[in-house]
Design an enzyme around this catalytic site. Structure first.
Site, PDB file in Angstrom:
ATOM      1  N   LYS A  29     -19.362 -14.443  -8.178  1.00 30.87           N
ATOM      2  CA  LYS A  29     -18.033 -14.289  -8.467  1.00 30.87           C
ATOM      3  C   LYS A  29     -17.319 -13.656  -6.962  1.00 30.87           C
ATOM      4  CE  LYS A  29     -15.627 -11.350  -9.118  1.00 30.87           C
ATOM      5  NZ  LYS A  29     -14.718 -10.547  -8.280  1.00 30.87           N
ATOM      6  N   THR A  84     -16.258  -9.449  -1.172  1.00 25.77           N
ATOM      7  CA  THR A  84     -16.037  -8.781  -2.370  1.00 25.77           C
ATOM      8  C   THR A  84     -16.349  -9.711  -3.569  1.00 25.77           C
ATOM      9  OG1 THR A  84     -14.210  -7.872  -1.781  1.00 25.77           O
ATOM     10  CG2 THR A  84     -14.533  -7.879  -4.168  1.00 25.77           C
ATOM     11  N   ASN A 127      -1.635 -11.697  -6.089  1.00 31.25           N
ATOM     12  CA  ASN A 127      -2.142 -10.172  -5.924  1.00 31.25           C
ATOM     13  C   ASN A 127      -0.755  -8.931  -6.096  1.00 31.25           C
ATOM     14  OD1 ASN A 127      -4.923  -9.990  -4.849  1.00 31.25           O
ATOM     15  ND2 ASN A 127      -4.302 -11.566  -3.585  1.00 31.25           N
ATOM     16  N   THR A 143      -0.597  -6.509 -13.770  1.00 32.48           N
ATOM     17  CA  THR A 143       0.519  -6.874 -14.899  1.00 32.48           C
ATOM     18  C   THR A 143       0.075  -7.819 -15.854  1.00 32.48           C
ATOM     19  OG1 THR A 143       1.681  -8.452 -13.523  1.00 32.48           O
ATOM     20  CG2 THR A 143       2.233  -5.834 -13.143  1.00 32.48           C
TER      21      THR A 143
END
Lengths: 397, 397
Positions: A174, A185, A392, A397
């Site tokens: 991923k 990452t 990003n 949210t």
């Protein structure tokens, strides 16, 4: 819709469950299980703020053996202090008890939001459910369960012949945002039924990782959770692979190919990316210099936005190289966008309009030749778009 | 519309003309002229690919004297090889002939697109026109003429008393995109009527620049053209300022204040920025360590987009610090967004929602205390928005 095709090595079973780690609606916990103890190797983020599962795995990998990997998406269990460490140990513990395998051979990986404690009670029972139903899922399901902002599951595999046997290497990853050299990452789990010594597996992984995940960048940020784990269970029945042999070179090449496929997918799926940007640096004195230049160019926001806008703005390429920290002569540089030479000896060839056409491709190659030596290096990146900002700015949210 | 107020030092005259360097419709050439020879000092980009005017000025500044600055916007005259050098010399030459002052005392600055030769024939006659009508414009007109993607002119001034005289420091700058530490992509022209020695002016400039323009970042890219030039013509009539005196400290402070005003304006006007992001790092062993952390955080796309999205995502702050290259203990860190402590000893205080409110301000301060020492440093940056992408994807179109 055509199904993704891949090979699965012998002796690996998978399970995925929904634990609503971040929110309900998808399977977000995966277990990978080898029916026999496997040789294990791993590489991890060099970020000083390492997530709890990374700290755990770094200790466990010293044992050199692995039976299972427990992974969750939705929460990175990073910056969670002593509680985070306890939680990651609990994840490993419940999997090892239920799967009836030694706890030191169970690795943990987490990805998602930083700084929020895991909903460990809920996860604890769900990991037990997953372990009890091991085999309920496919490797592709596993790839899906570890996705965060990824838009498609990432899976790759290859087979090769070794001492009369067919061995398989398969891997899931991923990626998406927060990708940068040293390393992306990302989580990547590599499974193989090849028999190989610990030493050979370590060497092959370091080498393959350097040429693949350490040569991609999406946004120059480095994660707290980057993890690549390899389990090699030997069930292909080949004579164990040792370093310095022909078999080792074959294995290393196959592993590199598989990781390169995944690295390319990660860049293609860079948050908001519309195209892959390949930065090829040539003509430096050392490969190290070439990779420094390539990373500086691949990480430049101005280069990435120019590629997005199909603007063959080679001045930004030179400017980015100019602050990479390695000396060069600006008047000796050649630059190509795709096949069009836009700069010769540091000067425009007045082909920017023609080169702009090359930037409309799905994969854009920027080649810069410093004409100081014979070394080269390549870094894969992607363009930078409004969509990256949106993703990003609104992530939590 | 209220006019911008500022002081102008004695003996400086200004002229601006339209030369359609990039396209017609605005004044894009400015000349600054001192009626007497001034002490001159400058700092320049450390980018290896220095623009032609920067190469010229670096040579000329060794002479230590200045009478005039010729500047254009719309074209950076960078990556233009031997022709670029000739063109920048022509700009200086025509100004020196027409203004009747020595060519070595005429500096040149260019900003805009990289890699395209200047329309030098058109500019040549326009620079002559500007020099012939010197005094036709104000310092504010000069600030406007050097703008590129800037949305407002940047001007600052201050006065101070020295040996019974009133001296003035005034400066104009342009900035916006391609801003990064060491130093901002920008032009800045500082004019003062204070009498000061070359040595004192150099020292004051280096110090003021380090604390201001070298502590701002918009996108981490470094320009080929960064230039700060100071002309001190002595017409205030004070006794010349020497290093190590009280007068020197006053001058240095005033210069730092003026440059800080401009640096703040540059960040406020960061391409597409909606707010200023102040990163204050405390508790490091050295100021150097603090500035490394502050820059890594201030340059992180993930931190910048979180600030844009009013998301108190402190995990990204720790992750950015974690790959800055300086060691720290993640479990000792405190982080504040505005006045709200979101992290204590590396752990969440569960005040993210409250902190998000602080991110709605025009200026957002992120404070991170590593609790390893007593040093600190601050870097100014801005948020990263869709508008930045739009501006930079379409810059040359």
């Amino acid at each position: 819709m055509s199904e993704i095709e891949y090979h699965v090595p012998e002796g690996f079973l998978f399970s995925t469950v929904e634990a609503a780690v971040k929110k309900p609606g998808r399977k977000d916990i995966a277990i990978i299980y080898s029916t026999v103890s496997a040789v294990a190797s791993g590489v991890f983020t060099t970020n000083i703020a390492k997530a709890a599962p990374v700290l755990l795995d770094i200790e466990k990998i010293k044992g050199g053996k692995g039976r299972a990997i427990v992974a969750n998406s939705g929460n990175a269990n990073a910056c969670t202090g002593a509680r985070g460490l306890k939680d990651t140990q609990k994840m490993s513990y419940v999997a090892s008890i239920t799967l009836n395998c030694p706890d030191p051979e169970v690795f943990v990986a987490s990805t998602g939001v930083i700084g929020t404690p895991l909903p460990i009670d809920r996860m604890f029972s769900k990991i037990r459910d997953a372990a009890e139903t091991i085999g309920n899922s496919t490797l592709l399901d596993t790839a899906r369960a570890i996705m965060t902002t990824d838009s498609f599951p990432k899976i790759a595999s290859a087979q090769f012949n070794i001492t009369g046997k067919t061995a398989t290497v398969a891997a899931v990853a991923k990626g998406a945002g927060m990708i940068c050299p040293n390393m992306a990452t990302m989580l990547c789990f590599v499974l193989t039924d090849a028999a190989i010594t610990k030493d050979a597996l370590d060497q092959a992984l370091i080498c393959a990782n350097d040429l693949t995940f350490n040569r991609i960048t999406v946004d120059g940020d480095m994660s707290t959770n980057d993890t690549v784990l390899v389990l090699a269970n030997g069930l292909a029945g080949n004579k164990p692979i040792h370093t310095g042999t022909k078999g080792f070179n074959i294995f290393k090449t196959v592993l590199t190919d598989v990781l390169m496929s995944l690295a390319t997918m990660i860049v293609k799926d860079g948050e908001g990316a519309t195209k892959v940007m390949k930065v090829l640096v040539k003509g430096t004195k050392t490969e190290h210099d070439a990779s420094i230049f390539a990373r500086a160019i691949a990480n430049s926001l101005l280069v990435k936005t120019a590629v997005y806008g199909c603007d063959a703005n080679w001045g930004r390429v030179i400017a980015a190289a100019g602050h990479a920290g390695v000396h060069f002569d600006p008047n000796a540089v050649d630059i190509f966008f795709g096949s069009v030479r836009v700069v010769k000896n540091g000067l425009t060839t007045n082909k920017d309009a023609e080169a702009a056409g090359q930037l409309k491709a799905d994969t854009v190659t920027i080649t810069i030749n410093f004409r100081m030596g014979k070394a080269s290096a390549q870094v894969l990146s992607c363009d930078l778009t409004e969509e990256y900002i949106k993703i990003n700015a609104e992530y939590r949210t």
